[in-house]
Write an enzyme that holds these catalytic residues in place. Structure first.
Site, PDB file in Angstrom:
ATOM      1  N   HIS A 185    -113.037 -62.903 -39.102  1.00  0.00           N
ATOM      2  CA  HIS A 185    -111.756 -63.344 -38.559  1.00  0.00           C
ATOM      3  C   HIS A 185    -110.610 -62.807 -39.426  1.00  0.00           C
ATOM      4  CE1 HIS A 185    -112.708 -66.201 -41.747  1.00  0.00           C
ATOM      5  NE2 HIS A 185    -111.391 -66.408 -41.873  1.00  0.00           N
ATOM      6  N   ASP A 243    -106.947 -64.085 -41.029  1.00  0.00           N
ATOM      7  CA  ASP A 243    -106.210 -65.317 -41.326  1.00  0.00           C
ATOM      8  C   ASP A 243    -104.804 -65.230 -40.744  1.00  0.00           C
ATOM      9  OD1 ASP A 243    -108.346 -66.293 -42.781  1.00  0.00           O
ATOM     10  OD2 ASP A 243    -107.577 -65.537 -44.704  1.00  0.00           O
ATOM     11  N   HIS A 279    -112.475 -60.589 -42.438  1.00  0.00           N
ATOM     12  CA  HIS A 279    -113.482 -61.045 -43.393  1.00  0.00           C
ATOM     13  C   HIS A 279    -114.311 -62.176 -42.805  1.00  0.00           C
ATOM     14  CE1 HIS A 279    -109.933 -63.584 -43.989  1.00  0.00           C
ATOM     15  NE2 HIS A 279    -110.735 -64.525 -44.477  1.00  0.00           N
ATOM     16  N   ARG A 306    -121.382 -75.303 -51.046  1.00  0.00           N
ATOM     17  CA  ARG A 306    -120.324 -74.461 -51.614  1.00  0.00           C
ATOM     18  C   ARG A 306    -118.968 -75.060 -51.250  1.00  0.00           C
ATOM     19  NH1 ARG A 306    -118.106 -68.790 -49.270  1.00  0.00           N
ATOM     20  NH2 ARG A 306    -116.800 -68.191 -51.059  1.00  0.00           N
TER      21      ARG A 306
END
Length: 757
Positions: free
Chosen positions: A686, A688, A738, A748
């Site tokens: 996607h 940002d 990314h 995480r």
């Protein structure tokens, strides 16, 4: 007049001032010094008397206290009280008739130049008796109309200072003055009767009345050639005239300039309500401080602990006060433990009114307490008032046979481990280390006070707070941390008390000490520490210090900011770039990351990872994650400050030419993301909705989780070896498509901000 005064100042100070205009000879100085005798009286106020004597010593005056070796002022013999007037006459009768005599008060006077100046100004007046001037007619204001009019200067007489020959003064003071009866008397106020606020004290009123009546009677005034120092060439009474004067410097020599009359007075008196101003000036006058050498009076009476064995160190009772919940208590306790002073010479007395800190204080006493000479902990459950606890601490000090009492509030961080030792060596009855709130003008002392005892800013406050001027400063109020000498506690006349009407304990202590004429000093000779601000501290939060960036930046940075951030932001440093236009740099310590995870998990309101998101305008998220927004944590303001203070400088460095003039970063999407194999293990490719994005790693790959990382599709470049507290910064639109790589085990955590959407 100013040229003559400055020239004579050179003679008085015996320094090469105004070179070429004045030739100073040793014989001139010695003659004036040996010829002039200063007569004065003892009043209550040991510190002020010592200050007067110091100034006399600096300039070589000979001082004699009236009544020494016999009657003292106010003493009684055969039922009779001996007044200043009587003692003065008795002393004058013992002197040679032509002996020059300067009479002045002591506790409210500083001599600001030498005997040469006194003799010169007296001779220049063309009179035989030269008396100080006042702007107030006291103790009887009905006599005002009888004073001769003056074109310029203070009109009225003040008997707190005059100079003349012994024989002439004796005759003047022995002659019964003529009464002024041609006007009806007004009823005196209580202040007029005492001379308070009008320029004098009750003890002076007889002498004042005698000289006033003598001066107002024309034949007597002419007979004795009496003159008033209307323009403050010799005498400066500060009451009602504090705005007329300011400190000036001639090289290393400080002097008081009367800017209204362009004169340089010698005998400076803080009469009436001006005593606090004199205290401030006293930190500079009589060679106490100068811009080149700094504080010279700091070394007066100083003691040294260097040559003492630890077993011979003074014993100290340290009162620690936690009156409310405050941030960074952990660091506060650590700094007390690290004071470079033998713990077996410290009796630890702790009072807490904050339940939030009781456990930490108990652990401290249990862990380190046995190293101290003794410990006493009063917890919040005992509901003891602060003033009561502090008064009890003084008794505890005496019980433990202390030499000093050190008070430390939880807001006062003693960063300098030598603070206690340095304060003891300063050897003052009350001395405080200067502490300030970093980056602010707030401190633990006041430079001045109003007449009703509240805060007022002195002319030198900012220079002291900013440490432009370093030294030892006589101030009217100290708080947060200070050292008291045992002698104060033993003397019933000076024993401190933390009770006075409804004032808080520190204000009560200082007002009581001021009333007892005990000087309070604050020192900034070195950096001692700082104050934390607990005004908005909310102990109901988990890890509440996380929110303290705005109020306590200095402490927040030392707890949470990565020590190498300053290297990253330096102009000549090249940042790591693991992928094209992806920058990597340290921002937070691991503690910050750990506490953020704890705090967000404790909050626990994670989104469901669907496109529907009521937190957003429009209610739709195109690339959803399992996350919690900073707004939900009420941490958005603090996070935006992190972006402004720590992210924008890096952005300006690496993305040159962007956003230089547009103000702070804008970000409406700031959130913590959680990736788990059984929840949301990855994020599809996607772009940002940002100009640039930051991604902060909060835990350790391969230890706290397996897999994971960020892949930049266009460059086929991945960052998988994340570093805790480090930031990945990359462009958001167009070039840096990314994805979040799959987490195969553990959890995480990252923090993401979309900046300038």
């Amino acid at each position: 007049m100013l040229a003559r005064t400055l020239a004579s100042l050179c003679v008085a100070l015996a320094v090469p001032f105004l070179q070429g205009e004045v030739e100073v000879t040793t014989s001139q100085t010695n003659t004036a010094t040996s010829a002039l005798t200063v007569l004065t009286v003892r009043r209550n106020g040991t510190d002020a008397t010592d200050r007067f004597l110091r100034s006399a010593k600096v300039y070589g005056y000979t001082v004699k206290f009236l009544g020494e070796g016999g009657k003292e002022e106010g003493s009684k013999e055969g039922g009779k009280t001996h007044s200043t007037l009587e003692l003065l006459k008795e002393e004058l009768a013992t002197l040679a008739e032509d002996k020059p005599v300067l009479f002045t008060e002591s506790v409210d006077v500083i001599l600001a130049a030498g005997p040469v100046r006194v003799i010169e100004e007296w001779e220049a007046c063309g009179c035989e008796v030269f008396m100080s001037a006042d702007g107030f007619c006291w103790p009887d204001s009905s006599l005002e109309s009888h004073y001769p009019k003056v074109d310029r200067g203070k009109r009225f007489l003040n008997a707190g200072g005059f100079v003349g020959r012994a024989g002439k003064l004796l005759k003047l003071l022995s002659e019964t003055p003529k009464k002024i009866d041609d006007e009806p008397k007004k009823k005196k106020t209580k202040e007029e009767e005492q001379g308070v606020g009008q320029g004098g004290d009750e003890e002076d009123s007889e002498l004042q009345t005698h000289l006033t009546l003598a001066y107002l009677h024309n034949p007597t005034r002419n007979k004795y050639k009496m003159k008033i120092d209307h323009l403050a060439t010799l005498f400066q009474n500060l009451n009602g005239a504090t705005g007329d004067v300011e400190m000036r410097w001639a090289g290393k020599e400080g002097y008081l300039q009367n800017t209204l009359y362009n004169t340089v007075p010698v005998v400076v008196r803080g009469n009436g309500h001006s005593s606090m101003v004199l205290n401030r000036l006293g930190s500079y006058l009589a060679r106490s401080w100068n811009p080149e050498d700094g504080c010279r009076s700091c070394w007066d009476d100083m003691v040294s602990l260097e040559d003492k064995e630890e077993k011979d160190y003074p014993r100290v009772t340290m009162g620690v006060y936690v009156e409310r919940s405050v941030p960074f208590m952990e660091e506060f306790i650590t700094k007390l433990q690290e004071l470079a002073y033998p713990k077996n010479k410290i009796d630890l007395y702790i009072h807490s009114n904050a339940k939030y800190h009781d456990e930490a204080l108990s652990n401290w006493v249990d862990t380190i307490g046995p190293q101290y000479a003794s410990t006493m902990l009063i917890k919040s459950t005992e509901n003891m008032k602060g003033w009561h606890a502090r008064n009890m601490a003084l008794d505890y000090c005496v019980e433990k046979n202390c030499d000093f009492y050190m008070s430390v509030d939880a807001e006062a961080h003693l960063d300098n481990p030598f603070t206690l030792k340095l304060l003891i060596e300063q050897n003052r009855r009350v001395v405080a280390p200067m502490l300030t709130r970093p980056y602010k003008a707030w401190s633990n002392f006041w430079g001045a006070i109003t007449q009703d005892g509240f805060y007022s800013r002195s002319a030198d406050y900012m220079d002291i707070v900013q440490s432009k001027n370093r030294g030892l400063w006589n101030v009217p109020y100290v708080s947060a941390s200070y050292l008291l000498k045992r002698s104060l506690l033993d003397d019933p006349q000076t024993k401190p008390s933390f009770i006075r009407n409804l004032l808080d304990p520190d204000m009560a202590l200082c007002e009581n000490l001021r009333e007892k004429k005990v000087f309070m000093y604050v020192t900034n000779r070195v950096d001692f520490g700082h104050l934390v601000n607990g005004i908005s501290f909310n102990p109901e939060r988990m890890n509440p210090e996380l929110w303290e960036l705005l109020e306590n930046r200095w402490d927040w940075e030392r707890r949470y900011l990565h020590p190498n951030f300053s290297i990253a932001v330096a102009e000549n440093t090249t940042l790591e770039m693991p992928c094209p236009d992806v920058y990597w740099f340290p921002l937070f310590k691991e503690r910050y990351a750990k506490e953020m995870i704890q705090t967000f998990e404790d909050f626990g309101v994670w989104s469901d990872g669907t496109h529907e998101d009521s937190r957003l305008d429009g209610g739709y998220e195109s690339v959803p994650t399992i996350d919690i927004h900073m707004k939900q944590m009420r941490m958005e303001e603090e996070w935006l400050e992190i972006l402004r203070s720590y992210i924008q400088p890096i952005q300006l460095k690496v993305f040159q030419g962007y956003n230089n003039d547009l103000g702070p970063p804008r970000a409406v999407m700031n959130f913590m993301v959680r990736y788990k194999p059984d929840e949301q293990p990855f994020l599809r490719p996607h772009h940002d909705t940002s100009t640039y994005t930051i991604n902060v790693a909060l835990n350790r790959p391969g230890i706290d989780y397996q897999g994971g990382g960020c892949r930049f599709v266009r460059y086929n470049c991945s960052v998988t070896d994340s570093r805790v507290g480090w930031v990945l910064m990359h462009p958001g639109r167009l070039t840096h498509l990314h994805e979040g790589l799959s987490v195969t085990g553990g959890t995480r955590y990252i923090i993401v901000s979309f900046i300038d959407p």
